[in-house]
Scaffold this motif. Structure first.
Motif, mmCIF file in Angstrom:
data_model
loop_
_atom_site.group_PDB
_atom_site.id
_atom_site.type_symbol
_atom_site.label_atom_id
_atom_site.label_comp_id
_atom_site.label_asym_id
_atom_site.label_seq_id
_atom_site.Cartn_x
_atom_site.Cartn_y
_atom_site.Cartn_z
ATOM 1 N N LEU A 150 0.842 -1.208 0.000
ATOM 2 C CA LEU A 150 0.000 0.000 0.000
ATOM 3 C C LEU A 150 0.875 1.255 0.000
ATOM 4 C CD1 LEU A 150 -2.667 1.487 0.104
ATOM 5 C CD2 LEU A 150 -2.855 0.952 2.545
ATOM 6 N N ALA A 151 1.963 1.234 0.777
ATOM 7 C CA ALA A 151 2.870 2.395 0.803
ATOM 8 C C ALA A 151 3.436 2.628 -0.599
ATOM 9 C CB ALA A 151 3.991 2.163 1.815
ATOM 10 N N THR A 197 -0.460 9.808 -4.492
ATOM 11 C CA THR A 197 -1.629 10.082 -3.652
ATOM 12 C C THR A 197 -1.283 11.127 -2.580
ATOM 13 O OG1 THR A 197 -2.492 7.871 -4.027
ATOM 14 C CG2 THR A 197 -3.273 9.000 -2.046
ATOM 15 N N ASP A 198 -2.165 12.138 -2.437
ATOM 16 C CA ASP A 198 -1.932 13.217 -1.459
ATOM 17 C C ASP A 198 -2.593 12.940 -0.128
ATOM 18 O OD1 ASP A 198 -0.743 15.124 -3.364
ATOM 19 O OD2 ASP A 198 -2.739 15.091 -4.262
ATOM 20 N N LEU A 199 -3.653 12.113 -0.145
ATOM 21 C CA LEU A 199 -4.418 11.884 1.086
ATOM 22 C C LEU A 199 -5.021 10.480 1.030
ATOM 23 C CD1 LEU A 199 -5.877 12.858 3.697
ATOM 24 C CD2 LEU A 199 -7.691 13.755 2.214
ATOM 25 N N LEU A 200 -4.873 9.752 2.126
ATOM 26 C CA LEU A 200 -5.462 8.410 2.230
ATOM 27 C C LEU A 200 -6.631 8.494 3.205
ATOM 28 C CD1 LEU A 200 -5.324 5.324 1.716
ATOM 29 C CD2 LEU A 200 -3.723 5.174 3.632
ATOM 30 N N ILE A 201 -7.766 7.927 2.807
ATOM 31 C CA ILE A 201 -8.921 7.900 3.713
ATOM 32 C C ILE A 201 -9.314 6.447 3.955
ATOM 33 C CG2 ILE A 201 -11.312 8.597 4.101
ATOM 34 C CD1 ILE A 201 -10.836 11.002 2.299
ATOM 35 N N ASP A 202 -9.275 6.050 5.220
ATOM 36 C CA ASP A 202 -9.690 4.695 5.585
ATOM 37 C C ASP A 202 -11.180 4.729 5.916
ATOM 38 O OD1 ASP A 202 -10.142 2.206 6.612
ATOM 39 O OD2 ASP A 202 -8.942 2.503 8.444
ATOM 40 N N ALA A 203 -11.993 4.269 4.960
ATOM 41 C CA ALA A 203 -13.451 4.235 5.180
ATOM 42 C C ALA A 203 -13.924 2.790 5.137
ATOM 43 C CB ALA A 203 -14.158 5.097 4.138
ATOM 44 N N THR A 204 -13.075 1.881 5.625
ATOM 45 C CA THR A 204 -13.443 0.460 5.625
ATOM 46 C C THR A 204 -14.371 0.165 6.800
ATOM 47 O OG1 THR A 204 -11.458 -0.099 6.888
ATOM 48 C CG2 THR A 204 -11.297 -0.238 4.494
ATOM 49 N N HIS A 205 -14.922 -1.052 6.779
ATOM 50 C CA HIS A 205 -15.846 -1.476 7.826
ATOM 51 C C HIS A 205 -15.113 -1.556 9.174
ATOM 52 C CE1 HIS A 205 -18.524 -4.286 9.964
ATOM 53 N NE2 HIS A 205 -19.469 -3.756 9.209
ATOM 54 N N PRO A 206 -15.814 -1.230 10.290
ATOM 55 C CA PRO A 206 -15.111 -1.238 11.592
ATOM 56 C C PRO A 206 -14.494 -2.588 11.967
ATOM 57 C CG PRO A 206 -17.492 -0.821 11.843
ATOM 58 C CD PRO A 206 -17.168 -0.697 10.393
ATOM 59 N N ALA A 248 1.109 2.223 6.359
ATOM 60 C CA ALA A 248 1.519 2.630 5.010
ATOM 61 C C ALA A 248 1.573 4.159 4.908
ATOM 62 C CB ALA A 248 0.557 2.063 3.977
ATOM 63 N N ALA A 249 0.605 4.831 5.535
ATOM 64 C CA ALA A 249 0.580 6.297 5.485
ATOM 65 C C ALA A 249 1.848 6.851 6.137
ATOM 66 C CB ALA A 249 -0.668 6.825 6.194
ATOM 67 N N ARG A 250 2.231 6.243 7.272
ATOM 68 C CA ARG A 250 3.474 6.659 7.950
ATOM 69 C C ARG A 250 4.671 6.432 7.044
ATOM 70 N NH1 ARG A 250 1.507 4.371 12.572
ATOM 71 N NH2 ARG A 250 2.608 2.416 12.170
ATOM 72 N N MET A 251 4.725 5.226 6.455
ATOM 73 C CA MET A 251 5.887 4.872 5.626
ATOM 74 C C MET A 251 6.016 5.798 4.419
ATOM 75 S SD MET A 251 5.281 0.766 5.709
ATOM 76 C CE MET A 251 6.490 0.275 4.535
ATOM 77 N N ALA A 252 4.873 6.119 3.794
ATOM 78 C CA ALA A 252 4.897 6.904 2.556
ATOM 79 C C ALA A 252 4.869 8.414 2.830
ATOM 80 C CB ALA A 252 3.710 6.516 1.677
ATOM 81 N N GLY A 253 4.692 8.790 4.105
ATOM 82 C CA GLY A 253 4.608 10.216 4.429
ATOM 83 C C GLY A 253 3.350 10.861 3.860
ATOM 84 N N VAL A 254 2.282 10.074 3.756
ATOM 85 C CA VAL A 254 1.015 10.593 3.236
ATOM 86 C C VAL A 254 0.040 10.729 4.402
ATOM 87 C CG1 VAL A 254 -0.983 9.966 1.801
ATOM 88 C CG2 VAL A 254 1.332 9.596 0.934
ATOM 89 N N PRO A 255 -0.646 11.863 4.531
ATOM 90 C CA PRO A 255 -1.610 12.006 5.635
ATOM 91 C C PRO A 255 -2.784 11.037 5.513
ATOM 92 C CG PRO A 255 -1.477 14.017 4.316
ATOM 93 C CD PRO A 255 -0.569 13.036 3.669
#
Ligand SMILES: NC(=O)c1ccc[n+]([C@@H]2O[C@H](COP(=O)([O-])OP(=O)(O)OC[C@H]3O[C@@H](n4cnc5c(N)ncnc54)[C@H](OP(=O)(O)O)[C@@H]3O)[C@@H](O)[C@H]2O)c1
Length: 260
Positions: free
Chosen positions: A58-59, A67-76, A88-95
């Motif tokens: 994913l990273a 990608t500039d922004l990742l949104i996690d809208a998956t099921h709880p 992945a967001a941490r690794m890729a430096g993407v918010p």
């Protein structure tokens, strides 16, 4: 400037959020699905399908697609992809932002037994034969092979394959939303004594919980898994507003840089 947004979906809210953001001139939205459902409903925005290959994959995808922004809208209850997304967001430096719909709270008249896992839900049914409605995903129902003494009514979006190794099971194929009246009729028709449910939250699948309450039926509620701590909103509207705020702070530059 166009902002590339990747939404991890598989929920009604993810589809709604994708539609809301895609309607904006400055957003290029891609919706990602796990690819499990055989005929997913039309999403109305560009869709990619299938796993990324863990947090590393994913990273890499976030980097390759700019990608500039990742949104996690998956099921709880989709805990693995949510953990991967945060990493992945941490690794890729993407918010990253998350859409986390609140769980249901028990109210007067509810007869809930709370359990941590599906295996514990199996045990909570007890030794005596019962008539049980499994409102769970097809991956989870296999655990009930361990309690073949019960009669099961099993509802899923896609067929349960392989079928349970229990002598008495009825299978129903249906996709929500489900109305309380219909759920009540279903519980009555099958003389259900226990509903096994996840605490999904939202209105689309609450009908069975309300129907169980009205009929005095027991509910075995599998509690939510732990999810990573990332900035989140409970509704599509609030998350869309967060994206606006985010856009001002990150795409245009922080307030200090803009001299405000
Ligand atoms: N669990 C539920 O009760 C439930 C209910 C309704 C809808 N859903 C939806 O069904 C999907 C799968 O749920 P799950 O509980 O099986 O997930 P999970 O256990 O958290 O994830 C398992 C793997 O599936 C892939 N994956 C999951 N969601 C993805 C997405 N949106 N896009 C691309 N790959 C994805 C990832 O593979 P890689 O590691 O290879 O990237 C992930 O590691 C999710 O999209 C979720 O929103 C789940």
């Amino acid at each position: 400037m166009t902002h590339r947004i990747l939404i991890l979906g598989g929920t009604t809210e993810a589809r709604q959020l994708a539609g809301t953001l895609a309607a904006r001139d400055d957003c290029l939205v891609t919706l990602s699905l796990a690819g499990r459902t055989e005929s997913p409903v039309a999403q109305g925005v560009p869709v990619r399908s299938g796993g990324f290959g863990g947090a590393d994959g994913l990273a890499a995808y976030l980097g390759e697609t700019g990608t500039d922004l990742l949104i996690d809208a998956t099921h709880p209850y989709a805990a693995r992809i949510s953990a991967n997304a945060a990493q992945a967001a941490r690794m890729a430096g993407v918010p990253i932002l998350a859409l986390r719909r609140p769980g249901w709270e028990p109210v007067e008249g509810d007869r809930w037994t709370l359990v941590d896992t599906v295996d514990h839900a199996v045990q909570a049914l007890g030794a005596a034969p019962r008539r049980v409605f499994l409102a769970l995903g097809r991956q989870e129902v296999g655990a009930f092979d361990a309690a073949p003494q019960h009669h099961y009514l099993i509802r899923s979006v896609d067929p349960v394959e392989p079928r349970l190794a229990v002598p008495d099971a009825t299978y129903l194929l249906a996709r929500g939303p489900f109305r309380e009246d219909d759920e009540r009729a279903l519980l009555e028709k099958h003389r259900i004594e226990f509903v096994v449910s996840k605490n999904s939250g939202g209105a689309a699948t609450y009908g069975k919980i309300a129907a169980a309450r009205a009929l005095g039926v027991d509910v075995v509620m599998v509690q939510r898994p732990d999810l990573p701590d990332v900035p989140s909103a409970e509704t599509v509207e609030v998350l869309a507003a967060l994206v606006d705020q985010f856009g001002i702070d990150h795409f245009v530059g922080p307030a200090a840089e803009r001299g405000v």
